[in-house]
Scaffold this motif. Sequence first.
Motif, mmCIF file in Angstrom:
data_model
loop_
_atom_site.group_PDB
_atom_site.id
_atom_site.type_symbol
_atom_site.label_atom_id
_atom_site.label_comp_id
_atom_site.label_asym_id
_atom_site.label_seq_id
_atom_site.Cartn_x
_atom_site.Cartn_y
_atom_site.Cartn_z
ATOM 1 N N GLY A 143 0.832 -1.186 0.000
ATOM 2 C CA GLY A 143 0.000 0.000 0.000
ATOM 3 C C GLY A 143 0.869 1.240 0.000
ATOM 4 O O GLY A 143 1.815 1.360 -0.786
ATOM 5 N N PRO A 144 0.619 2.199 0.920
ATOM 6 C CA PRO A 144 1.433 3.412 0.971
ATOM 7 C C PRO A 144 2.741 3.230 1.726
ATOM 8 O O PRO A 144 3.535 4.162 1.809
ATOM 9 C CB PRO A 144 0.523 4.393 1.721
ATOM 10 N N GLU A 185 6.502 10.555 -5.374
ATOM 11 C CA GLU A 185 5.481 10.435 -4.330
ATOM 12 C C GLU A 185 6.059 9.535 -3.245
ATOM 13 O O GLU A 185 5.869 8.321 -3.258
ATOM 14 C CB GLU A 185 4.193 9.843 -4.882
ATOM 15 N N PRO A 186 6.778 10.114 -2.287
ATOM 16 C CA PRO A 186 7.469 9.283 -1.288
ATOM 17 C C PRO A 186 6.500 8.425 -0.489
ATOM 18 O O PRO A 186 5.437 8.896 -0.076
ATOM 19 C CB PRO A 186 8.148 10.323 -0.382
ATOM 20 N N PRO A 187 6.851 7.165 -0.267
ATOM 21 C CA PRO A 187 6.016 6.302 0.570
ATOM 22 C C PRO A 187 6.217 6.633 2.044
ATOM 23 O O PRO A 187 7.111 7.407 2.410
ATOM 24 C CB PRO A 187 6.547 4.902 0.246
ATOM 25 N N CYS A 188 5.405 6.056 2.874
ATOM 26 C CA CYS A 188 5.550 6.193 4.326
ATOM 27 C C CYS A 188 6.538 5.117 4.774
ATOM 28 O O CYS A 188 6.251 3.921 4.712
ATOM 29 C CB CYS A 188 4.194 5.994 5.003
ATOM 30 N N ARG A 189 7.716 5.536 5.227
ATOM 31 C CA ARG A 189 8.802 4.607 5.529
ATOM 32 C C ARG A 189 8.684 4.100 6.971
ATOM 33 O O ARG A 189 8.793 4.890 7.913
ATOM 34 C CB ARG A 189 10.148 5.291 5.298
ATOM 35 N N VAL A 190 8.472 2.809 7.102
ATOM 36 C CA VAL A 190 8.336 2.174 8.412
ATOM 37 C C VAL A 190 9.523 1.232 8.616
ATOM 38 O O VAL A 190 9.692 0.266 7.863
ATOM 39 C CB VAL A 190 7.017 1.396 8.525
ATOM 40 N N VAL A 191 10.348 1.531 9.607
ATOM 41 C CA VAL A 191 11.528 0.728 9.903
ATOM 42 C C VAL A 191 11.180 -0.266 11.005
ATOM 43 O O VAL A 191 10.600 0.099 12.036
ATOM 44 C CB VAL A 191 12.704 1.616 10.351
ATOM 45 N N MET A 192 11.549 -1.527 10.805
ATOM 46 C CA MET A 192 11.305 -2.581 11.789
ATOM 47 C C MET A 192 12.644 -3.097 12.316
ATOM 48 O O MET A 192 13.530 -3.454 11.543
ATOM 49 C CB MET A 192 10.527 -3.737 11.151
ATOM 50 N N ILE A 193 12.772 -3.160 13.645
ATOM 51 C CA ILE A 193 13.994 -3.632 14.292
ATOM 52 C C ILE A 193 13.595 -4.227 15.629
ATOM 53 O O ILE A 193 12.568 -3.843 16.205
ATOM 54 C CB ILE A 193 15.012 -2.471 14.446
ATOM 55 N N HIS A 194 14.376 -5.148 16.161
ATOM 56 C CA HIS A 194 14.013 -5.758 17.442
ATOM 57 C C HIS A 194 14.419 -4.901 18.633
ATOM 58 O O HIS A 194 13.606 -4.591 19.505
ATOM 59 C CB HIS A 194 14.642 -7.145 17.582
ATOM 60 N N HIS A 195 15.676 -4.530 18.709
ATOM 61 C CA HIS A 195 16.170 -3.775 19.868
ATOM 62 C C HIS A 195 15.733 -2.313 19.797
ATOM 63 O O HIS A 195 15.654 -1.746 18.703
ATOM 64 C CB HIS A 195 17.698 -3.839 19.942
ATOM 65 N N PRO A 196 15.473 -1.681 20.939
ATOM 66 C CA PRO A 196 15.234 -0.241 20.931
ATOM 67 C C PRO A 196 16.410 0.461 20.258
ATOM 68 O O PRO A 196 17.558 0.270 20.675
ATOM 69 C CB PRO A 196 15.146 0.111 22.424
ATOM 70 N N PRO A 197 16.165 1.267 19.235
ATOM 71 C CA PRO A 197 17.277 1.759 18.414
ATOM 72 C C PRO A 197 17.898 3.056 18.879
ATOM 73 O O PRO A 197 18.780 3.579 18.202
ATOM 74 C CB PRO A 197 16.610 1.952 17.053
ATOM 75 N N HIS A 198 17.463 3.583 20.017
ATOM 76 C CA HIS A 198 17.986 4.873 20.473
ATOM 77 C C HIS A 198 18.841 4.689 21.725
ATOM 78 O O HIS A 198 18.581 3.795 22.543
ATOM 79 C CB HIS A 198 16.844 5.843 20.765
ATOM 80 N N PRO A 199 19.874 5.500 21.890
ATOM 81 C CA PRO A 199 20.708 5.397 23.098
ATOM 82 C C PRO A 199 19.861 5.532 24.357
ATOM 83 O O PRO A 199 18.988 6.394 24.455
ATOM 84 C CB PRO A 199 21.672 6.592 22.948
ATOM 85 N N GLY A 200 20.102 4.639 25.318
ATOM 86 C CA GLY A 200 19.311 4.632 26.537
ATOM 87 C C GLY A 200 18.013 3.876 26.415
ATOM 88 O O GLY A 200 17.243 3.803 27.386
ATOM 89 N N GLY A 201 17.740 3.298 25.250
ATOM 90 C CA GLY A 201 16.490 2.579 25.045
ATOM 91 C C GLY A 201 16.408 1.265 25.791
ATOM 92 O O GLY A 201 15.313 0.721 25.967
#
Length: 323
Positions: A143-144, A185-201
Amino acid sequence: MAAEAGAVFRLAHLTDPHVGPLARPRLKQLLGKRATGYANWRRGRSRSHDMSVLSALVADLRAQAPDHVACTGDLCNIGLPSEWETARQFLGELGAPERVSFVPGNHDAYVRGSLEGLLGLCAPWTAGDDGRSGRFPYLRRRGPLALVGLSSAIPTKPFVASGRLGPPQIEAAEALLKALAAEPEPPCRVVMIHHPPHPGGATPGRELTDAAAFTAMIARAGAELILHGHNHIATTAFLPGPAGALVPVVGGSSASAQLGNHRGLATRRAAYGLFGFVRDGGGYAISMSGRAVEPDGRVVEAGRLAFGASHVWGGGAARAASP
Protein backbone atom coordinates in the motif's frame (compact mmCIF):
# COMPACT_ATOMS: atom_id res chain seq x y z
CA MET A 1 2.04 2.14 -4.96
CA ALA A 2 0.68 5.60 -4.12
CA ALA A 3 -1.97 5.86 -1.42
CA GLU A 4 -5.44 7.03 -2.43
CA ALA A 5 -6.56 10.25 -0.73
CA GLY A 6 -8.55 9.42 2.40
CA ALA A 7 -7.82 5.69 2.24
CA VAL A 8 -6.57 4.18 5.51
CA PHE A 9 -3.96 1.43 5.46
CA ARG A 10 -3.86 -0.64 8.67
CA LEU A 11 -0.69 -2.25 10.03
CA ALA A 12 -0.59 -4.49 13.09
CA HIS A 13 2.63 -4.67 15.14
CA LEU A 14 3.23 -7.72 17.31
CA THR A 15 6.48 -8.57 19.07
CA ASP A 16 8.24 -10.90 21.52
CA PRO A 17 5.76 -13.80 21.50
CA HIS A 18 8.39 -16.28 22.80
CA VAL A 19 6.38 -19.13 21.34
CA GLY A 20 6.16 -22.31 23.41
CA PRO A 21 6.01 -24.87 24.74
CA LEU A 22 9.74 -25.50 24.82
CA ALA A 23 10.60 -29.13 24.10
CA ARG A 24 13.11 -30.81 26.39
CA PRO A 25 16.48 -30.40 24.65
CA ARG A 26 19.01 -33.16 24.21
CA LEU A 27 21.99 -32.99 26.51
CA LYS A 28 24.39 -32.12 23.70
CA GLN A 29 22.21 -29.10 22.86
CA LEU A 30 22.71 -27.63 26.34
CA LEU A 31 26.22 -26.35 25.81
CA GLY A 32 27.23 -22.76 26.55
CA LYS A 33 24.48 -20.16 26.69
CA ARG A 34 21.66 -22.63 26.10
CA ALA A 35 22.41 -24.31 29.44
CA THR A 36 21.83 -21.10 31.40
CA GLY A 37 18.90 -20.15 29.21
CA TYR A 38 17.18 -23.47 29.74
CA ALA A 39 17.78 -23.26 33.49
CA ASN A 40 16.21 -19.79 33.52
CA TRP A 41 13.28 -21.12 31.52
CA ARG A 42 12.68 -23.91 34.00
CA ARG A 43 13.09 -21.61 37.01
CA GLY A 44 10.45 -19.12 35.95
CA ARG A 45 10.71 -17.62 32.48
CA SER A 46 8.30 -20.24 31.14
CA ARG A 47 5.67 -18.87 33.53
CA SER A 48 6.15 -15.35 32.20
CA HIS A 49 4.75 -16.28 28.79
CA ASP A 50 1.25 -17.69 28.42
CA MET A 51 0.36 -19.36 25.14
CA SER A 52 -3.38 -19.03 25.80
CA VAL A 53 -2.88 -15.27 26.06
CA LEU A 54 -0.89 -15.31 22.82
CA SER A 55 -3.65 -17.30 21.11
CA ALA A 56 -6.26 -14.76 22.24
CA LEU A 57 -4.19 -11.89 20.84
CA VAL A 58 -3.60 -13.62 17.52
CA ALA A 59 -7.31 -14.42 17.20
CA ASP A 60 -8.15 -10.77 17.87
CA LEU A 61 -5.51 -9.59 15.41
CA ARG A 62 -6.95 -11.78 12.69
CA ALA A 63 -10.45 -10.53 13.48
CA GLN A 64 -9.25 -6.94 13.07
CA ALA A 65 -8.13 -7.91 9.55
CA PRO A 66 -5.20 -5.48 9.16
CA ASP A 67 -3.76 -4.96 5.71
CA HIS A 68 -0.33 -6.11 6.92
CA VAL A 69 1.41 -7.43 10.05
CA ALA A 70 4.89 -6.51 11.33
CA CYS A 71 6.51 -8.97 13.76
CA THR A 72 9.69 -7.67 15.40
CA GLY A 73 11.36 -10.73 16.78
CA ASP A 74 11.88 -13.22 19.57
CA LEU A 75 9.77 -16.04 18.23
CA CYS A 76 12.21 -18.43 19.92
CA ASN A 77 13.37 -18.85 23.50
CA ILE A 78 16.80 -20.52 23.43
CA GLY A 79 17.24 -21.07 19.71
CA LEU A 80 16.65 -24.83 19.61
CA PRO A 81 16.12 -26.46 16.20
CA SER A 82 12.72 -27.69 17.44
CA GLU A 83 11.72 -24.04 17.89
CA TRP A 84 12.33 -23.14 14.26
CA GLU A 85 9.37 -25.17 13.00
CA THR A 86 7.21 -23.84 15.84
CA ALA A 87 8.18 -20.31 14.77
CA ARG A 88 7.30 -21.06 11.14
CA GLN A 89 3.90 -22.34 12.18
CA PHE A 90 3.31 -19.26 14.31
CA LEU A 91 4.12 -16.90 11.45
CA GLY A 92 1.73 -18.92 9.30
CA GLU A 93 -1.00 -18.33 11.87
CA LEU A 94 -0.36 -14.58 11.66
CA GLY A 95 -0.80 -14.69 7.90
CA ALA A 96 0.63 -15.59 4.53
CA PRO A 97 4.22 -14.42 3.86
CA GLU A 98 3.09 -11.62 1.58
CA ARG A 99 0.94 -10.22 4.41
CA VAL A 100 3.42 -10.61 7.31
CA SER A 101 6.92 -9.12 7.61
CA PHE A 102 9.34 -10.54 10.20
CA VAL A 103 12.66 -9.36 11.63
CA PRO A 104 14.55 -11.47 14.22
CA GLY A 105 15.43 -10.78 17.85
CA ASN A 106 18.24 -11.80 20.18
CA HIS A 107 16.47 -14.99 21.31
CA ASP A 108 16.23 -16.02 17.66
CA ALA A 109 20.03 -15.79 17.49
CA TYR A 110 20.62 -17.33 20.91
CA VAL A 111 23.72 -19.30 19.91
CA ARG A 112 25.75 -19.57 16.73
CA GLY A 113 23.70 -21.21 14.00
CA SER A 114 20.32 -20.47 15.59
CA LEU A 115 19.54 -17.46 13.43
CA GLU A 116 20.55 -19.20 10.22
CA GLY A 117 18.35 -22.17 11.08
CA LEU A 118 15.34 -20.01 11.87
CA LEU A 119 15.71 -17.81 8.80
CA GLY A 120 16.06 -20.90 6.64
CA LEU A 121 12.58 -22.08 7.62
CA CYS A 122 11.01 -18.62 7.87
CA ALA A 123 12.57 -17.24 4.68
CA PRO A 124 9.27 -16.31 2.96
CA TRP A 125 8.42 -13.86 5.76
CA THR A 126 11.75 -12.05 5.34
CA ALA A 127 11.81 -11.89 1.54
CA GLY A 128 12.13 -8.40 0.08
CA ASP A 129 10.40 -7.30 -3.07
CA ASP A 130 13.56 -8.33 -4.91
CA GLY A 131 12.84 -11.96 -3.95
CA ARG A 132 15.89 -12.32 -1.71
CA SER A 133 15.25 -13.59 1.80
CA GLY A 134 17.23 -13.46 5.03
CA ARG A 135 19.21 -10.40 3.90
CA PHE A 136 18.97 -7.15 5.80
CA PRO A 137 17.88 -4.51 5.23
CA TYR A 138 15.04 -5.71 3.07
CA LEU A 139 12.33 -3.60 1.44
CA ARG A 140 8.66 -4.47 1.07
CA ARG A 141 6.13 -2.08 -0.46
CA ARG A 142 2.63 -2.59 0.86
CA GLY A 143 0.00 0.00 0.00
CA PRO A 144 1.43 3.41 0.97
CA LEU A 145 4.12 1.83 3.16
CA ALA A 146 7.74 1.06 2.46
CA LEU A 147 8.62 -1.51 5.13
CA VAL A 148 12.36 -1.62 5.85
CA GLY A 149 13.41 -4.70 7.83
CA LEU A 150 16.64 -4.64 9.86
CA SER A 151 18.29 -7.36 11.91
CA SER A 152 19.90 -6.52 15.26
CA ALA A 153 20.03 -10.22 16.18
CA ILE A 154 23.49 -11.53 17.08
CA PRO A 155 24.65 -14.41 19.33
CA THR A 156 25.98 -13.15 22.66
CA LYS A 157 27.53 -14.48 25.87
CA PRO A 158 25.41 -15.84 28.74
CA PHE A 159 23.38 -13.17 30.54
CA VAL A 160 23.92 -10.71 27.67
CA ALA A 161 21.03 -9.76 25.35
CA SER A 162 22.50 -6.90 23.33
CA GLY A 163 22.13 -6.41 19.61
CA ARG A 164 24.10 -4.87 16.77
CA LEU A 165 23.39 -3.74 13.24
CA GLY A 166 26.96 -3.13 12.00
CA PRO A 167 28.20 -0.42 9.61
CA PRO A 168 27.27 -2.21 6.35
CA GLN A 169 23.63 -2.64 7.38
CA ILE A 170 23.36 0.94 8.66
CA GLU A 171 24.91 2.31 5.45
CA ALA A 172 22.59 0.23 3.29
CA ALA A 173 19.57 1.34 5.33
CA GLU A 174 20.56 4.99 4.91
CA ALA A 175 20.89 4.65 1.15
CA LEU A 176 17.51 2.90 0.97
CA LEU A 177 15.69 5.42 3.15
CA LYS A 178 17.12 8.36 1.21
CA ALA A 179 16.20 6.80 -2.13
CA LEU A 180 12.62 6.25 -0.97
CA ALA A 181 12.37 9.86 0.25
CA ALA A 182 13.55 11.12 -3.15
CA GLU A 183 10.74 9.43 -5.09
CA PRO A 184 8.15 11.71 -6.76
CA GLU A 185 5.48 10.43 -4.33
CA PRO A 186 7.47 9.28 -1.29
CA PRO A 187 6.02 6.30 0.57
CA CYS A 188 5.55 6.19 4.33
CA ARG A 189 8.80 4.61 5.53
CA VAL A 190 8.34 2.17 8.41
CA VAL A 191 11.53 0.73 9.90
CA MET A 192 11.31 -2.58 11.79
CA ILE A 193 13.99 -3.63 14.29
CA HIS A 194 14.01 -5.76 17.44
CA HIS A 195 16.17 -3.78 19.87
CA PRO A 196 15.23 -0.24 20.93
CA PRO A 197 17.28 1.76 18.41
CA HIS A 198 17.99 4.87 20.47
CA PRO A 199 20.71 5.40 23.10
CA GLY A 200 19.31 4.63 26.54
CA GLY A 201 16.49 2.58 25.05
CA ALA A 202 17.59 -0.51 26.99
CA THR A 203 19.80 -1.21 29.99
CA PRO A 204 23.51 -2.06 29.56
CA GLY A 205 23.90 -5.64 28.39
CA ARG A 206 20.51 -5.48 26.61
CA GLU A 207 21.06 -2.44 24.40
CA LEU A 208 21.69 -1.93 20.71
CA THR A 209 25.43 -1.36 20.86
CA ASP A 210 25.50 0.88 17.79
CA ALA A 211 22.37 2.85 18.67
CA ALA A 212 24.29 6.13 18.35
CA ALA A 213 25.26 5.29 14.77
CA PHE A 214 21.67 4.31 13.94
CA THR A 215 20.34 7.52 15.49
CA ALA A 216 22.80 9.62 13.48
CA MET A 217 21.72 7.81 10.32
CA ILE A 218 18.04 8.57 10.97
CA ALA A 219 18.94 12.22 11.54
CA ARG A 220 20.36 12.27 8.00
CA ALA A 221 17.92 9.98 6.19
CA GLY A 222 14.66 10.21 8.12
CA ALA A 223 11.77 7.78 8.47
CA GLU A 224 8.09 8.15 9.30
CA LEU A 225 7.87 5.42 11.97
CA ILE A 226 10.21 2.99 13.73
CA LEU A 227 8.82 -0.16 15.37
CA HIS A 228 10.69 -2.36 17.87
CA GLY A 229 10.28 -4.86 20.69
CA HIS A 230 12.73 -6.38 23.20
CA ASN A 231 11.77 -4.52 26.40
CA HIS A 232 8.36 -6.23 26.71
CA ILE A 233 6.73 -2.87 27.48
CA ALA A 234 4.78 -0.36 25.42
CA THR A 235 6.82 2.80 24.90
CA THR A 236 6.96 5.84 22.66
CA ALA A 237 10.06 7.94 21.99
CA PHE A 238 11.20 10.31 19.24
CA LEU A 239 14.39 10.60 17.25
CA PRO A 240 15.49 13.72 15.37
CA GLY A 241 15.11 13.50 11.63
CA PRO A 242 16.15 15.83 8.80
CA ALA A 243 15.05 19.47 8.76
CA GLY A 244 13.84 19.47 12.36
CA ALA A 245 11.47 16.53 11.93
CA LEU A 246 10.75 14.09 14.74
CA VAL A 247 10.56 10.36 14.01
CA PRO A 248 8.30 8.36 16.36
CA VAL A 249 9.83 5.21 17.83
CA VAL A 250 7.19 2.81 19.17
CA GLY A 251 8.04 -0.25 21.27
CA GLY A 252 5.58 -3.07 21.81
CA SER A 253 4.67 -5.24 24.79
CA SER A 254 5.34 -8.96 24.74
CA ALA A 255 2.45 -10.62 22.93
CA SER A 256 2.46 -13.52 25.41
CA ALA A 257 2.95 -11.74 28.74
CA GLN A 258 1.21 -13.78 31.40
CA LEU A 259 -1.93 -12.24 32.86
CA GLY A 260 -1.14 -10.67 36.21
CA ASN A 261 2.58 -10.80 35.58
CA HIS A 262 2.87 -7.09 34.77
CA ARG A 263 2.66 -5.91 38.40
CA GLY A 264 -0.16 -3.53 37.65
CA LEU A 265 1.63 -1.80 34.77
CA ALA A 266 -0.62 -1.44 31.74
CA THR A 267 2.50 -1.08 29.59
CA ARG A 268 3.43 -4.68 30.45
CA ARG A 269 0.16 -6.30 29.47
CA ALA A 270 0.20 -8.67 26.52
CA ALA A 271 -0.73 -6.44 23.61
CA TYR A 272 -0.20 -5.51 20.00
CA GLY A 273 -0.45 -2.20 18.16
CA LEU A 274 -2.84 -1.40 15.34
CA PHE A 275 -1.69 1.53 13.21
CA GLY A 276 -3.63 3.51 10.64
CA PHE A 277 -1.90 5.44 7.84
CA VAL A 278 -3.62 8.03 5.67
CA ARG A 279 -2.33 10.57 3.18
CA ASP A 280 -2.27 14.08 4.62
CA GLY A 281 -1.16 16.62 2.05
CA GLY A 282 2.40 15.73 1.11
CA GLY A 283 2.86 13.36 4.06
CA TYR A 284 1.06 10.79 6.17
CA ALA A 285 -0.97 11.05 9.35
CA ILE A 286 -0.42 8.03 11.59
CA SER A 287 -2.71 6.84 14.37
CA MET A 288 -2.30 3.89 16.73
CA SER A 289 -4.55 1.98 19.09
CA GLY A 290 -3.27 -0.66 21.47
CA ARG A 291 -5.10 -3.99 21.74
CA ALA A 292 -4.43 -5.66 25.11
CA VAL A 293 -5.58 -8.71 27.06
CA GLU A 294 -7.71 -8.04 30.13
CA PRO A 295 -7.53 -10.23 33.29
CA ASP A 296 -10.75 -11.94 32.18
CA GLY A 297 -9.16 -12.89 28.86
CA ARG A 298 -10.95 -10.32 26.69
CA VAL A 299 -8.90 -8.34 24.19
CA VAL A 300 -9.83 -4.65 24.32
CA GLU A 301 -8.59 -1.31 23.06
CA ALA A 302 -5.97 0.07 25.44
CA GLY A 303 -4.92 3.61 24.60
CA ARG A 304 -4.38 5.66 21.48
CA LEU A 305 -1.59 7.68 19.93
CA ALA A 306 -1.60 10.09 16.99
CA PHE A 307 1.32 11.36 14.95
CA GLY A 308 0.68 14.36 12.72
CA ALA A 309 2.06 14.64 9.20
CA SER A 310 4.31 17.27 7.68
CA HIS A 311 5.39 17.97 4.14
CA VAL A 312 9.05 17.15 4.80
CA TRP A 313 10.55 13.81 3.78
CA GLY A 314 7.17 12.32 2.98
CA GLY A 315 5.96 12.75 6.54
CA GLY A 316 8.86 13.35 8.97
CA ALA A 317 7.62 15.67 11.71
CA ALA A 318 5.45 14.15 14.38
CA ARG A 319 3.55 14.89 17.54
CA ALA A 320 2.12 12.45 20.04
CA ALA A 321 -1.19 12.65 21.83
CA SER A 322 -2.88 10.36 24.31
CA PRO A 323 -6.56 10.68 25.23
